[in-house]
Write an enzyme that holds these catalytic residues in place. Structure first.
Site, PDB file in Angstrom:
ATOM      1  N   GLU A 240       0.800  -1.227   0.000  1.00  0.00           N
ATOM      2  CA  GLU A 240       0.000   0.000   0.000  1.00  0.00           C
ATOM      3  C   GLU A 240       0.837   1.284   0.000  1.00  0.00           C
ATOM      4  O   GLU A 240       0.715   2.122   0.901  1.00  0.00           O
ATOM      5  CB  GLU A 240      -0.973  -0.004   1.177  1.00  0.00           C
ATOM      6  CG  GLU A 240      -1.976  -1.149   1.092  1.00  0.00           C
ATOM      7  CD  GLU A 240      -3.129  -1.009   2.066  1.00  0.00           C
ATOM      8  OE1 GLU A 240      -3.061  -0.131   2.946  1.00  0.00           O
ATOM      9  OE2 GLU A 240      -4.094  -1.768   1.938  1.00  0.00           O
ATOM     10  N   GLU A 456      -5.730  -8.240   0.592  1.00  0.00           N
ATOM     11  CA  GLU A 456      -6.468  -7.813   1.785  1.00  0.00           C
ATOM     12  C   GLU A 456      -7.923  -7.599   1.411  1.00  0.00           C
ATOM     13  O   GLU A 456      -8.223  -7.057   0.347  1.00  0.00           O
ATOM     14  CB  GLU A 456      -5.902  -6.518   2.380  1.00  0.00           C
ATOM     15  CG  GLU A 456      -4.512  -6.645   2.963  1.00  0.00           C
ATOM     16  CD  GLU A 456      -4.042  -5.362   3.639  1.00  0.00           C
ATOM     17  OE1 GLU A 456      -4.913  -4.523   4.006  1.00  0.00           O
ATOM     18  OE2 GLU A 456      -2.825  -5.185   3.796  1.00  0.00           O
TER      19      GLU A 456
END
Length: 564
Positions: A240, A456
């Site tokens: 991320e 995720e």
């Protein structure tokens, strides 16, 4: 991590990505650049997953409604090679923040020096105590029938000063974890960096704001490859980067907590319009160096893979208009495209170069060549979606944050007054599975159909949610996951090359700015009972879901070269 999108509700703030597949509107700037930004087409000879066709779910209303029995996903919807697993990150679960020679990370420093920046004033000093209880984590994975565990390496646990002397105790810890996973027939997927830079490097030269981080990260990655590569075949260089850059250097709500003077953050000494792009640039250069080194020297199995995990958000136009279609395209560029376009094509999206100007660093030709096609696999971290609304581009509008640069606001409610989906216990997550399907189809149609893992996906139990008084009866999470697993199947049926789904997260953990008030785990951590791991309802469902014998599952069907 679970994206703590504290700013997504601000109509002038734009955090994350995506959109509807199948719409033909193109970004105005990309039209003029299309001929010069074609993919080099690394992704070829891919596979489309076979299996029993899934049943389409009914439209989701404004509140949670349980799926009909025939709509609940089944393991045999997916082939035998499709991987189900769970994810965590080092700082969020390990604890033992200063044990056995570990050095402090930026998150150790941030939580200790600025406890008021964490909603409940807590930190990751103990977290879920996985440093001592990793065998219990492995047991929970085994009990659920999970085939993959995605975890990250704490840089300062194995290199306390960021460089130099190696901490053997840290290496030993990860060796024990990896060996335990393999002995239980669970495949390790390793994230090299998940936000916890050594504080020593932050103090020495400012961490990711300085180009020195590129070589230091490369040496850290080299140590990981040398220490664990004989058993680990799947790597993600960074997790991320978009959220990290926006939250750590734009708004300053995450470590190291920098923002422009006059803003409310821990360290108002930065530049919220430049530093996010500087840090992101160095992340991309570090990724390119690590990948080149890995492919040249450390692909020990011949078929090992390396890539990056991107935070993603689905986007729909605020209303059916040309301007909002264009806003949606810019939203994609500024979030997914910011880091994805360089690792696929070697440069930033043309729209970013057009609007950001000299605040966006420039790659050399050599850097572009290293970056292009630098992901064998890609991870997508998906939680929710937004409506994208056009903001007038005018000399009179001065951006205050880098997230303003897209001139597109991020809205939870559309022009018709309806939310994009039912809100979950977590204020920033609205359930919208279609956003995941659409995003996967964008990856197929625009980016060459790379091999993708959903690295995720999940929601949190939160303090004060009266609809879920029993911490083990996480019925909202179960419904959310079932719908999103179905959404993945819908994308696969349309040709997207999706290889796995990893729930965030395996266990309740330290959730960054929310501390322990927001819990994403399939497994409950009972801190009043020696941090005992207890399976929630969703975890028990996975135990049954994954119990189908492998010989009863289908196989992959090869296709021709992926589109580029």
């Amino acid at each position: 991590m679970a994206l703590l999108a504290a700013a997504t509700l601000n109509p002038t703030t734009h955090l994350s990505l995506r959109s509807r597949a199948g719409r033909n509107s193109e970004n105005l700037w990309l039209r003029s650049a299309a001929s010069s930004q074609k993919s080099k087409g690394r992704f070829c000879n891919l596979t489309v997953r076979a299996g029993t066709p899934s049943k389409p779910a009914e439209p989701i209303g404004p509140v949670f409604t349980k799926l009909k029995p025939w709509q609940i996903p089944k393991r045999d919807w997916f082939d035998k090679d499709f991987l189900f697993g769970a994810s965590t990150s080092a700082y969020q679960i390990e604890g033992a923040w200063n044990e056995d020679g570990k050095g402090p990370s930026t998150w150790d420093h941030f939580c200790h020096k600025y406890p008021e920046r964490i909603s409940d004033g807590t930190n990751g000093d103990v977290a879920a105590d996985s440093y001592h209880l990793y065998e219990e984590d492995v047991k929970a994975l085994k009990d659920m029938g999970m085939k993959v565990y995605r975890f990250s390496i704490s840089w300062s646990r194995i290199l306390p000063n960021g460089t130099g002397e190696v901490n053997q105790a840290g290496i030993d810890y990860y060796n024990k974890l990896i060996n335990s996973l393999i002995s239980h027939d669970i495949v390790p997927y390793v994230t090299i960096w998940h936000w916890d830079t050594p504080q020593a490097l932050e103090d020495k030269y400012g961490g990711f704001l300085d180009p020195q981080i590129v070589d230091d990260y490369k040496q850290f990655a080299k140590l990981c490859f040398e220490s664990f590569g004989d058993r680990v075949k799947n790597w993600f260089t960074f997790n991320e980067p978009h959220t990290y850059c926006c939250f750590s250097y734009g708004e300053g709500i995450h470590a190291p907590g920098r923002c422009s003077p006059g803003m409310d953050c821990a360290v108002p000494e930065g530049d919220s319009l430049r530093e996010p792009y500087t840090a992101g640039h160095h992340i991309l250069l570090a990724h390119a160096e690590a990948v080149e080194m890995f492919r040249t020297h450390y692909n020990m199995h011949g078929d090992s893979k390396i890539g990056m995990a991107f935070d993603v958000m689905g986007y729909e136009p605020y209303q059916d208009s040309f301007l909002d279609d264009q806003a949606r395209e810019r939203s994609i560029d500024y979030n997914l495209g910011w880091f994805l376009e360089p690792v696929v094509r070697g440069d930033y999206p043309f729209s970013m170069r057009s609007l950001i100007g000299d605040r966006l660093p420039v790659f050399t030709k050599e850097e572009q060549e290293k970056l292009a096609s630098s992901c064998d696999i890609m991870g997508l971290n998906y939680y929710t979606s937004r409506f994208s609304k056009h903001v007038d581009i005018s000399p009179d509008v001065t951006p205050k944050l880098n997230t303003d640069d897209a001139y597109a606001s991020s809205e939870t409610t559309g022009s018709d007054g309806n939310d994009i989906g039912p809100i979950t216990g977590t204020y920033w997550i609205y359930m919208y599975p279609k956003g995941l399907t659409d995003l996967l189809l964008i990856m197929k149609e625009k980016y060459g159909n790379p091999p993708i893992f959903i690295t995720e996906n999940g929601i949190a139990d939160v303090d004060g949610d009266e609809t879920m008084p029993d911490p083990l009866d996480d019925w909202k999470r179960l419904d959310y996951l079932q719908r999103h697993i179905s959404a993945v199947k819908d994308a696969i049926d349309q040709g997207a090359d999706v290889r796995g789904h990893f729930t965030w997260g395996l266990i309740d953990n330290f959730e960054w700015g929310s501390g322990y008030s927001s819990r994403f785990g399939l497994v409950y951590i009972d801190k009043n009972d020696g941090f005992k791991r207890k399976l929630k309802k969703s975890a028990k469902w996975f135990s049954k879901f994954n119990a189908v014998p492998k010989h009863l599952l289908g196989t992959t069907k090869p296709t021709g070269q992926a589109p580029v």
